[in-house]
Design an enzyme around this catalytic site. Structure first.
Site, mmCIF file in Angstrom:
data_model
loop_
_atom_site.group_PDB
_atom_site.id
_atom_site.type_symbol
_atom_site.label_atom_id
_atom_site.label_comp_id
_atom_site.label_asym_id
_atom_site.label_seq_id
_atom_site.Cartn_x
_atom_site.Cartn_y
_atom_site.Cartn_z
ATOM 1 N N ASN A 1 0.766 -1.252 0.088
ATOM 2 C CA ASN A 1 -0.184 0.034 0.015
ATOM 3 C C ASN A 1 0.760 1.401 -0.112
ATOM 4 O O ASN A 1 0.230 2.307 -0.214
ATOM 5 C CB ASN A 1 -0.842 0.218 1.179
ATOM 6 C CG ASN A 1 -1.888 -1.229 1.342
ATOM 7 O OD1 ASN A 1 -2.739 -1.273 0.123
ATOM 8 N ND2 ASN A 1 -1.900 -1.936 2.219
ATOM 9 N N TYR A 2 2.043 1.422 0.507
ATOM 10 C CA TYR A 2 2.904 2.573 0.750
ATOM 11 C C TYR A 2 4.073 2.576 -0.162
ATOM 12 O O TYR A 2 4.668 3.671 -0.198
ATOM 13 C CB TYR A 2 2.852 2.629 2.139
ATOM 14 C CG TYR A 2 1.698 3.087 2.907
ATOM 15 C CD1 TYR A 2 0.965 4.132 2.842
ATOM 16 C CD2 TYR A 2 0.906 1.947 3.702
ATOM 17 C CE1 TYR A 2 -0.252 4.314 3.464
ATOM 18 C CE2 TYR A 2 0.029 2.077 4.319
ATOM 19 C CZ TYR A 2 -0.695 3.332 4.158
ATOM 20 O OH TYR A 2 -1.978 3.571 4.866
ATOM 21 N N LEU A 3 4.667 1.555 -0.469
ATOM 22 C CA LEU A 3 6.094 1.453 -0.957
ATOM 23 C C LEU A 3 6.036 1.487 -2.362
ATOM 24 O O LEU A 3 5.421 0.774 -2.942
ATOM 25 C CB LEU A 3 6.867 0.538 -0.560
ATOM 26 C CG LEU A 3 7.181 0.304 1.223
ATOM 27 C CD1 LEU A 3 7.924 -0.839 1.452
ATOM 28 C CD2 LEU A 3 7.880 1.761 1.576
#
Length: 584
Positions: free
Chosen positions: A541-543
């Site tokens: 979700n974030y990287l």
């Protein structure tokens, strides 16, 4: 825009051009959508007559509805959830709702319920499934393949696209994460009458199961979901969506990370602005500046307002209350410490102590502002009483197009990964050593984002097995070294070609065993360090996946060691378009 001038490769240009060709104006996602609808959970199969439920030491025959819910609880008896008071209370309350009047009159105390035979039956069935014959497994595989072929694909604008989650989750008990106040509640069975179908008007409308009808059929081409329903525990809407590697999903992911990359050109100015705003004469601007500082530096979620009683008492930065922070002029040898303690998303506890040095002028202003914000307030009062998430995001939009509080989280997570990989990766390391460095970099991100998990149930046993392997390998090395020493002595006394080959073979055996030992020790270190850290959440979700793909290509690390199949499917676009020189 000239993509080549912007530093894109020819592969990237091809993929981006394809995405742009598929776009429609005015928010339209597709012009034709056809599918078969979702697959529902199979009906409940009652327990055999010889499997008994006992109440107060006596057999008690449950009706089908109550028995099904009892089986959910019985299947979890070997899990710590069933020992947690809130889980037990929520389960018992919901279970009684599924009982007949007669059953409720008798069953009044969960402590008097004996689910042992149901648990043993469930365990036996589970073991039987695990020990299926090769032929049985092949038959099951073929049946699943037929199901995927029929329900697992849709036609979207003349493209056959894979559907991600066409099976509706079966009923069960809600577990939640952390100390979720709704854990143990019954997740009810979803029926066609609960489901909204979305498809184009000129498509074949999915046929509901016999005797049922859909809640509604829509033709909304501004959304990408194929079906939706509302689950009963948290009243959240669930969707049947396209698979992660579909064109629409890939494009959306690429755009998300490009917005985060764009932030690096604005972030210094944004930080200067909010630091200047620490001294603003308007209290609302000061509060906004401090909140943005925490979102930027601590990767806090912004938080959203919720109706009272809607979900657990979880908060984000903008919805912090005064009881969620404590201010210490001095703590553990550090000056001006801010202590955070609150339940974040999924009821995961966020606990952090942030020292604010007085000599760093603008940081001390954060501490003094917090003192000001807490004046004349008591427990239950908002810390940022003149700020909410929509106000903050509106301000961020004025600073950069597409900027929201969540973009900071994506940006800081990706920047942290890239910096950590640069610092931790050693060119001299072996493959396992490099993977350990990657996981440590990923771990730094997971800690920043507060991605926690409970240690796996099998953790202690698997670690014990791993340690046994390490000890056995050490014994093997000791024996191999002893044999090498003896071979060298024999070769010294009688120098022949045959003995020299024996010495060389023994050397290789020692080196091979030492490499295997190092691999096992790296594996043990990795497992121990990450037993309570959820590495997968930030990866998904974030990287920015291009950071990981580029790192693998640069250091010749097999991508399968970093990304599982879910990751590789979701980020197929990044795998194809990323060169080893990529910088976030």
């Amino acid at each position: 825009m000239c993509l080549q001038n912007e530093g894109f490769s020819s592969v990237q240009i091809y993929l981006v051009s394809l995405w742009e060709e598929e776009k429609y104006e005015d928010g339209i996602k597709w012009k034709f959508l056809e599918h078969k609808g979702p697959v529902f959970a199979p009906p409940y199969e009652p327990l055999p007559k010889d499997v008994k439920f006992y109440y107060d030491g006596k057999p008690f025959q449950l009706g089908v509805q109550a028995e099904e819910v009892a089986k959910f609880f019985a299947a979890m008896l070997d899990h710590e959830y069933t020992t947690v008071e809130i889980f037990r209370n929520n389960f018992f309350m919901d279970w009684r709702k599924e009982m007949t009047l007669e059953e409720r009159m008798v069953i009044t105390d969960l402590a008097k319920c004996d689910f042992t035979e149901i648990f043993n039956y469930h365990k036996r069935i589970t073991e039987e499934r695990k020990s299926r014959t090769k032929e049985e497994k092949l038959k099951l595989k073929e049946e699943n393949a037929k199901l995927v072929e029929e329900y697992g694909f849709c036609i979207m604008d003349h493209h056959r696209e894979r559907i991600g989650n066409f099976k509706i989750e079966p009923p069960g008990l809600f577990r939640g994460r952390g100390d979720h106040p709704k854990q143990g509640m019954l997740k009810k069975r979803i029926l066609p009458e609960d489901v909204i179908i979305n498809c184009s008007k000129d498509s074949k409308i999915p046929v509901p199961p016999s005797g049922h009808k859909w809640k509604e059929v829509r033709h909304d081409n501004t959304v990408t979901w194929l079906a939706s329903w509302t689950e009963n525990v948290q009243a959240s809407v669930k969707y049947v969506m396209l698979n992660a590697n579909s064109k629409l999903k890939g494009e959306k992911d690429w755009e998300k990370y490009e917005v985060a990359r764009k932030l690096k050109n604005h972030v210094d100015k944004i930080r200067r602005t909010y630091r200047e705003d620490f001294k603003s004469k308007e209290m609302s601007i000061r509060q906004r500046a401090v909140a943005l500082y925490f979102i930027d530096k601590l990767a806090l979620r912004a938080g959203n307002e919720k109706e009272e009683g809607e979900t657990a008492d979880t908060v984000g930065c903008c919805s912090l209350r005064v009881e969620h922070i404590k201010l210490y002029p001095e703590l553990d040898g550090e000056k001006h410490v801010v202590e955070f303690d609150f339940l974040g998303k999924d009821s995961i506890r966020y606990y952090n102590k942030v020292p604010v040095e007085k000599r760093v002028k603008f940081l001390f202003q954060v501490f003094k502002n917090l003192q000001l914000f807490m004046e004349n307030k008591q427990e239950g009062d908002d810390l940022f009483d003149r700020l909410n998430t929509p106000m903050l995001n509106k301000h961020l939009q004025s600073l950069m197009e597409g900027l929201t509080a969540k973009v900071f989280r994506t940006y800081n997570a990706s920047v942290t990964l890239q910096q950590q990989l640069q610092e931790l990766t050693d060119a001299e390391d072996t493959g396992p050593g490099k993977i350990l460095s990657y996981n440590r970099a990923n771990r730094a991100v997971a800690i920043l984002c507060n991605h926690q998990r409970a240690p796996p149930k099998t953790f202690d046993q698997s670690m014990a097995n791993l340690r046994s392997k390490i000890e056995a390998k050490k014994e093997q090395i000791a024996l191999a070294k002893k044999e090498l020493k003896e071979a060298k002595k024999e070769a010294k006394d009688n120098d022949t070609e045959k003995l020299r080959k024996v010495v060389e073979s023994k050397k290789k055996a020692v080196m091979r065993a030492e490499e295997q030992l190092m691999k096992l020790e790296v594996q043990a270190t990795d497992r121990e360090e990450n037993k309570q850290i959820a590495l997968s959440t930030s990866k998904l979700n974030y990287l920015d996946p291009r950071i990981s793909v580029a790192w693998c290509k640069k250091w010749d690390v097999c991508l399968e060691k970093i990304y599982n199949k879910t990751h590789r499917d979701k980020f197929a676009w990044a795998v194809h378009m990323t060169e080893k020189e990529f910088i976030f």
